[in-house]
Design a protein around this motif. Structure first.
Motif, PDB file in Angstrom:
ATOM      1  N   LEU A 114       0.838  -1.200   0.000  1.00  0.00           N
ATOM      2  CA  LEU A 114       0.000   0.000   0.000  1.00  0.00           C
ATOM      3  C   LEU A 114       0.876   1.255   0.000  1.00  0.00           C
ATOM      4  N   VAL A 115       1.823   1.292   0.919  1.00  0.00           N
ATOM      5  CA  VAL A 115       2.724   2.447   1.020  1.00  0.00           C
ATOM      6  C   VAL A 115       3.520   2.603  -0.278  1.00  0.00           C
ATOM      7  N   TRP A 116       4.046   1.502  -0.770  1.00  0.00           N
ATOM      8  CA  TRP A 116       4.826   1.521  -2.008  1.00  0.00           C
ATOM      9  C   TRP A 116       4.024   2.136  -3.152  1.00  0.00           C
ATOM     10  N   ASP A 117       2.769   1.770  -3.251  1.00  0.00           N
ATOM     11  CA  ASP A 117       1.927   2.287  -4.333  1.00  0.00           C
ATOM     12  C   ASP A 117       1.621   3.772  -4.178  1.00  0.00           C
ATOM     13  N   LEU A 118       1.701   4.294  -2.966  1.00  0.00           N
ATOM     14  CA  LEU A 118       1.465   5.723  -2.750  1.00  0.00           C
ATOM     15  C   LEU A 118       2.673   6.581  -3.138  1.00  0.00           C
ATOM     16  N   TYR A 119       3.873   5.999  -3.106  1.00  0.00           N
ATOM     17  CA  TYR A 119       5.063   6.762  -3.484  1.00  0.00           C
ATOM     18  C   TYR A 119       5.058   7.041  -4.981  1.00  0.00           C
ATOM     19  N   PRO A 120       5.537   8.207  -5.397  1.00  0.00           N
ATOM     20  CA  PRO A 120       5.642   8.480  -6.833  1.00  0.00           C
ATOM     21  C   PRO A 120       6.728   7.599  -7.467  1.00  0.00           C
TER      22      PRO A 120
END
Length: 165
Positions: A114-120
């Motif tokens: 989830l966090v990874w997908d939020l990073y640009p």
């Protein structure tokens, strides 16, 4: 009656007499969040905080160490409303969940994705270059902090202009 005459005379003269709290035409400056040290916390809290700041037109100045969930700012704030000072550092790691009964910390593969997908994309590329792939569910655990600072950070987040610091 005297007060009303005074108000009318002041308005006619062009004098400002309204109290600070009542200024219907004043320019409201959006909030500026200055991060000097933020050790992170619950991902959902940071998603809410940065989303509210983004919607309100606020800005972020990273002026120190931003760790863990704090780094979500890179994906949740527009590039033009976020900047870094020479003192800024970001520190990334995989997500974890805490057992509320025991306090034990355990890796959260889904939380990490989830966090990874939020990073640009540019932040994900920098983390991949430092040997962490948060997208791969089988191997996305990285409990050690990965620091990004100096020129590497300025390639991800624009440096603050003199008036922004």
């Amino acid at each position: 009656m005297i007060a009303l005459v005074c108000v009318a005379a002041c308005v006619a003269a062009g004098w400002a007499f309204a109290p600070t709290a009542w200024q219907p035409f004043r320019e409201v400056r959006p909030d500026v969040l200055r991060i000097t040290f933020d050790g992170g916390g619950r991902v959902t809290d940071y998603i809410e905080r940065y989303s509210a700041l983004r919607v309100s037109g606020g800005r972020v100045v990273i002026d120190g160490l931003c760790i863990s969930a704090c780094t979500l700012v890179t994906g949740l704030m527009p590039d033009d409303r976020m900047c870094v000072t020479p003192f800024a550092q970001l520190a990334f790691h995989s997500a974890a969940q805490i057992n509320p009964m025991t306090g034990e910390r355990a890796h959260s593969s889904e939380g990490t994705r989830l966090v990874w997908d939020l990073y640009p994309a540019k932040v994900r590329a920098a983390l991949l270059a430092k040997a962490w792939n948060g997208e791969d569910k089988a191997i996305n655990e990285h409990p050690d902090l990965i620091y990004i600072a100096d020129d590497a950070l300025r390639s991800l987040v624009r440096p603050c202009a003199a008036g922004e610091m």
